[in-house]
Motif scaffolding. Structure first.
Motif, PDB file in Angstrom:
ATOM      1  N   TYR A 351     -12.900  -6.615  -9.649  1.00 11.26           N
ATOM      2  CA  TYR A 351     -11.632  -6.207 -10.246  1.00 11.26           C
ATOM      3  C   TYR A 351     -10.467  -7.159  -9.961  1.00 11.26           C
ATOM      4  O   TYR A 351      -9.452  -7.086 -10.626  1.00 11.26           O
ATOM      5  CB  TYR A 351     -11.239  -4.810  -9.744  1.00 11.26           C
ATOM      6  N   ASN A 373      -1.067 -14.267   2.954  1.00  9.46           N
ATOM      7  CA  ASN A 373       0.131 -13.658   2.364  1.00  9.46           C
ATOM      8  C   ASN A 373       0.631 -12.567   3.316  1.00  9.46           C
ATOM      9  O   ASN A 373      -0.056 -11.566   3.524  1.00  9.46           O
ATOM     10  CB  ASN A 373      -0.227 -13.079   0.993  1.00  9.46           C
ATOM     11  N   VAL A 376       0.430  -8.910   2.520  1.00  9.82           N
ATOM     12  CA  VAL A 376      -0.877  -8.260   2.511  1.00  9.82           C
ATOM     13  C   VAL A 376      -1.265  -7.770   3.908  1.00  9.82           C
ATOM     14  O   VAL A 376      -1.976  -6.769   4.058  1.00  9.82           O
ATOM     15  CB  VAL A 376      -1.942  -9.238   1.954  1.00  9.82           C
ATOM     16  N   VAL A 384       0.816  -2.677   0.148  1.00 12.46           N
ATOM     17  CA  VAL A 384      -0.417  -3.185  -0.446  1.00 12.46           C
ATOM     18  C   VAL A 384      -1.072  -2.084  -1.282  1.00 12.46           C
ATOM     19  O   VAL A 384      -1.470  -2.287  -2.430  1.00 12.46           O
ATOM     20  CB  VAL A 384      -1.388  -3.659   0.661  1.00 12.46           C
ATOM     21  N   ILE A 388      -1.710  -1.842  -5.470  1.00 13.04           N
ATOM     22  CA  ILE A 388      -3.000  -1.615  -6.126  1.00 13.04           C
ATOM     23  C   ILE A 388      -2.942  -0.340  -6.974  1.00 13.04           C
ATOM     24  O   ILE A 388      -3.422  -0.309  -8.109  1.00 13.04           O
ATOM     25  CB  ILE A 388      -4.137  -1.528  -5.083  1.00 13.04           C
ATOM     26  N   VAL A 404       2.531 -12.384 -16.764  1.00 11.15           N
ATOM     27  CA  VAL A 404       1.405 -11.585 -16.314  1.00 11.15           C
ATOM     28  C   VAL A 404       1.826 -10.590 -15.253  1.00 11.15           C
ATOM     29  O   VAL A 404       2.496 -10.947 -14.296  1.00 11.15           O
ATOM     30  CB  VAL A 404       0.298 -12.489 -15.742  1.00 11.15           C
ATOM     31  N   MET A 406       0.302  -7.302 -12.794  1.00 12.63           N
ATOM     32  CA  MET A 406      -0.959  -6.780 -12.296  1.00 12.63           C
ATOM     33  C   MET A 406      -1.140  -5.365 -12.828  1.00 12.63           C
ATOM     34  O   MET A 406      -0.249  -4.541 -12.724  1.00 12.63           O
ATOM     35  CB  MET A 406      -0.935  -6.778 -10.780  1.00 12.63           C
ATOM     36  N   ILE A 425      -9.083  -7.109   1.503  1.00 10.65           N
ATOM     37  CA  ILE A 425      -8.149  -8.249   1.378  1.00 10.65           C
ATOM     38  C   ILE A 425      -7.338  -8.434   2.664  1.00 10.65           C
ATOM     39  O   ILE A 425      -6.874  -9.521   2.943  1.00 10.65           O
ATOM     40  CB  ILE A 425      -7.192  -8.118   0.161  1.00 10.65           C
TER      41      ILE A 425
HETATM   42  C1  HEC Z   1      -4.357  -9.324 -14.280  1.00 12.40           C
HETATM   43  C2  HEC Z   1      -4.347 -10.063 -13.068  1.00 12.40           C
HETATM   44  C3  HEC Z   1      -4.421  -9.287 -11.744  1.00 12.40           C
HETATM   45  C4  HEC Z   1      -5.452  -8.515 -11.304  1.00 12.40           C
HETATM   46  C5  HEC Z   1      -6.750  -8.173 -12.027  1.00 12.40           C
HETATM   47  C6  HEC Z   1      -5.085  -8.096  -9.976  1.00 12.40           C
HETATM   48  N1  HEC Z   1      -3.861  -8.584  -9.650  1.00 12.40           N
HETATM   49 FE1  HEC Z   1      -2.883  -8.305  -7.895  1.00 12.40          FE
HETATM   50  N2  HEC Z   1      -1.296  -9.267  -8.639  1.00 12.40           N
HETATM   51  C7  HEC Z   1      -1.220  -9.893  -9.861  1.00 12.40           C
HETATM   52  C8  HEC Z   1       0.113 -10.430 -10.056  1.00 12.40           C
HETATM   53  C9  HEC Z   1       0.608 -11.178 -11.288  1.00 12.40           C
HETATM   54  C10 HEC Z   1       0.841 -10.094  -8.900  1.00 12.40           C
HETATM   55  C11 HEC Z   1       2.265 -10.431  -8.616  1.00 12.40           C
HETATM   56  C12 HEC Z   1       3.141  -9.376  -9.269  1.00 12.40           C
HETATM   57  C13 HEC Z   1       4.577  -9.724  -9.083  1.00 12.40           C
HETATM   58  O1  HEC Z   1       5.103  -9.288  -8.078  1.00 12.40           O
HETATM   59  O2  HEC Z   1       5.119 -10.389  -9.951  1.00 12.40           O
HETATM   60  C14 HEC Z   1      -0.077  -9.373  -8.017  1.00 12.40           C
HETATM   61  C15 HEC Z   1       0.270  -8.881  -6.766  1.00 12.40           C
HETATM   62  C16 HEC Z   1      -0.620  -8.303  -5.890  1.00 12.40           C
HETATM   63  C17 HEC Z   1      -0.291  -7.879  -4.552  1.00 12.40           C
HETATM   64  C18 HEC Z   1       1.071  -7.994  -3.897  1.00 12.40           C
HETATM   65  C19 HEC Z   1       1.187  -9.335  -3.276  1.00 12.40           C
HETATM   66  C20 HEC Z   1       2.573  -9.614  -2.782  1.00 12.40           C
HETATM   67  O3  HEC Z   1       2.810 -10.771  -2.442  1.00 12.40           O
HETATM   68  O4  HEC Z   1       3.394  -8.694  -2.765  1.00 12.40           O
HETATM   69  C21 HEC Z   1      -1.426  -7.366  -3.997  1.00 12.40           C
HETATM   70  C22 HEC Z   1      -1.596  -6.811  -2.593  1.00 12.40           C
HETATM   71  C23 HEC Z   1      -2.445  -7.458  -4.999  1.00 12.40           C
HETATM   72  N3  HEC Z   1      -1.937  -8.026  -6.138  1.00 12.40           N
HETATM   73  C24 HEC Z   1      -3.757  -7.029  -4.820  1.00 12.40           C
HETATM   74  C25 HEC Z   1      -4.658  -6.928  -5.859  1.00 12.40           C
HETATM   75  C26 HEC Z   1      -5.942  -6.271  -5.745  1.00 12.40           C
HETATM   76  C27 HEC Z   1      -6.503  -5.683  -4.456  1.00 12.40           C
HETATM   77  C28 HEC Z   1      -6.517  -6.325  -6.964  1.00 12.40           C
HETATM   78  C29 HEC Z   1      -7.850  -5.724  -7.396  1.00 12.40           C
HETATM   79  C30 HEC Z   1      -8.007  -4.305  -7.157  1.00 12.40           C
HETATM   80  C31 HEC Z   1      -5.619  -7.034  -7.851  1.00 12.40           C
HETATM   81  N4  HEC Z   1      -4.515  -7.363  -7.143  1.00 12.40           N
HETATM   82  C32 HEC Z   1      -5.886  -7.299  -9.170  1.00 12.40           C
HETATM   83  C33 HEC Z   1      -2.228  -9.978 -10.789  1.00 12.40           C
HETATM   84  C34 HEC Z   1      -3.425  -9.313 -10.711  1.00 12.40           C
END
Ligand code: HEC
Ligand code: HEC
Ligand code: HEC
Length: 448
Positions: A351, A373, A376, A384, A388, A404, A406, A425
């Protein structure tokens, strides 16, 4: 097209494999389906059609040809994806959930307005063998043409003949709307170039007839690897990991290679064939209860497809599977809490790795690294878990990248899975924070 776009598509491919999300909820189309009887291989074939199709495909086709096509259509489990709950078989509209949006399956009845009534033989072959539509655009790999490409042209056309002998339906499935950039079909050319090898399966002269028949069904129409192979690692299967087991919709599709511990090595051909036909393992030793029962996505595969195939074909599948070299599964079934770290890793690969990358290194400027990070590894895991559960960022104005975001996993993963992937993670690639208990996720999940 850039590397990033291809990585995105790899992620898309990984997440579009879970077509059986609703398998366990008993959401079966109620309308009669071909082969609804339990006799093998019984299929209903409509009689003469009043009007011939454009290509005249089913004009004067023998009943035997249509029966043959109907049987192959069952082996390919086409109805499972191309039928929405309570819809007519093959009229499409089934929702395949991905974190990037919902893909709706098209209507593949011979309707000229809404279905594939205008497809020529060449169009149909190109769709199943090459994953390209009549308009020249590629299909999403949620359509398992990566497997169907191995099916002989004659068998593919027998399926078309059968489909074209059915009543057309003018039902129009909802539009597929994926988030940018996954909505850009042309990018799929890049994905295909990287991950898709078109071509038929050639029989292996060193193997017997049953083995070769089994290989043809497993690798081709049966598309077993769509669920049982962890393709997400690179967006397409890594050869060394073929059929090693993979997580699909939160279910673990077990290792199908002949590994004695995790695979099916200890099953006899007969037991395996029985499982494929009934979804039940042979009665256990003590109380006569089966050791294994298909209850998740596999239950649907058994119900819609395998249970309707000839026993000789199920035995052939078993012979082929039993002969696969043993391999380690990437992780055990993600159920018990004790298995959380490993299960979390498997969930992560499925995922998250498409965006955050396999080793948590991210891709600047789109996806933040999770490795090293500090957000995290905070002592308080709440942020965190929130990221999610809800997706990130909560406020689009604060987006890390303007394009993009998340997706929210709150409705895709359950609390245990979110705890497992968060723990993973926090403790991988040099990160060293404490695991997250499912209770914490449960609490945060309750909050509005
Ligand atoms: C479609 C792409 C995508 C997927 C799939 C994705 N992420 Fe992310 N994730 C991002 C993006 C983009 C950000 C940054 C969002 C922002 O703050 O602009 C992010 C941010 C995060 C953060 C926060 C990091 C921070 O510096 O604050 C965590 C923790 C995280 N993701 C965990 C996960 C986990 C665990 C999964 C799978 C279950 C996941 N992500 C799936 C795109 C994705
Ligand atoms: C795992 C789910 C799944 C299965 C199984 C499946 N399909 Fe599909 N199929 C799809 C999806 C999703 C699309 C649309 C892909 C897209 O929009 O890019 C599709 C598209 C198609 C198309 C193109 C239709 C059009 O209007 O362009 C044809 C033809 C087709 N499938 C035939 C079949 C046949 C025949 C089988 C069985 C041998 C089958 N499919 C099995 C998911 C599936
Ligand atoms: C839609 C995804 C999907 C497809 C397609 C699929 N499987 Fe499965 N399979 C699963 C899942 C998930 C499980 C385990 C959980 C369950 O019962 O659903 C499973 C379980 C099994 C098991 C039991 C293994 C064990 O150790 O308990 C066998 C054998 C099996 N599948 C064979 C096949 C074969 C052969 C095919 C192709 C003809 C196939 N599967 C296609 C998802 C799938």
């Amino acid at each position: 097209m850039g590397f990033r776009a291809m990585t995105l598509l790899a992620a898309l491919a990984a997440m579009s494999l879970g077509h059986a999300a609703s398998a366990a909820d008993g959401d079966k189309p109620s309308s009669p389906r071909p082969g609804a009887s339990d006799d093998v291989p019984a299929v209903d074939v409509p009689g003469e059609r009043e009007s011939a199709s454009a290509s005249g495909a089913s004009d004067g086709l023998s009943k035997a040809r249509l029966e043959y096509g109907a049987y192959l259509t069952l082996a390919g489990d086409c109805a499972a994806c191309h039928t929405r709950p309570d819809g007519q078989p093959f009229e499409g509209g089934r929702a395949l959930e991905t974190p990037f949006g919902t893909i709706y399956t098209p209507n593949i009845t011979p309707s000229k307005r809404r279905g594939i009534g205008d497809f020529s033989d060449e169009d149909f072959l190109r769709a199943l063998h090459r994953g390209i539509g009549p308009d020249g655009k590629p299909y999403y790999p949620a359509f398992p043409y990566t497997s169907y490409t191995k099916v002989s042209a004659d068998d593919v056309l027998a399926i078309k003949d059968y489909l074209f002998s059915l009543q057309p339906s003018d039902y129009r499935p909802p539009e597929t709307e994926l988030r940018w950039p996954f909505d850009v079909r042309d990018l799929l050319f890049g994905w295909q170039a990287l991950y898709f090898a078109a071509g038929r399966l050639e029989p292996d002269p060193d193997k017997g007839e049953a083995w070769n028949r089994g290989a043809y069904l497993v690798e081709g129409l049966g598309h077993c690897g769509e669920c049982h192979t962890p393709r997400n690692l690179a967006g397409a299967s890594e050869p060394s990991e073929v059929l090693d087991g993979a997580v699909i919709d939160g279910w673990f599709a077990p290792n199908l290679t002949s590994d004695l511990n995790q695979g099916i090595g200890e099953w006899s051909v007969e037991a395996l064939a029985t499982y494929l036909r009934t979804g039940l393992d042979k009665p256990g030793d003590a109380d006569g209860a089966p050791r294994t029962a298909a209850i998740g996505p596999m239950a649907e595969v058994v119900h819609d497809s395998l249970s309707k195939l000839a026993l000789s074909d199920l035995r052939a599948i078993a012979v082929y599977l039993k002969d696969m070299p043993a391999a380690e599964a990437p992780a055990p079934r993600p159920s018990a809490a004790a298995e959380a770290p490993q299960a979390g890793g498997t969930l992560y690969q499925r995922y998250c790795s498409g965006c955050h990358q396999r080793y948590g290194q991210g891709i600047a400027p789109y996806f933040p690294a999770l490795r090293g990070n500090p957000a995290v590894t905070l002592e308080q895991p709440d942020d965190v878990v929130e990221a999610i559960l809800l997706g990130a960022p909560a406020d689009p104005a604060e987006a890390y990248s303007e394009h993009v975001v998340m997706p929210s996993f709150g409705s895709i993963l359950n609390d245990e899975e979110i705890a497992a992937v968060a723990s993973f993670i926090r403790a991988s690639w040099g990160n060293a924070a404490a695991p997250v208990a499912p209770d914490i996720v449960r609490e945060l999940h309750k909050e509005p």
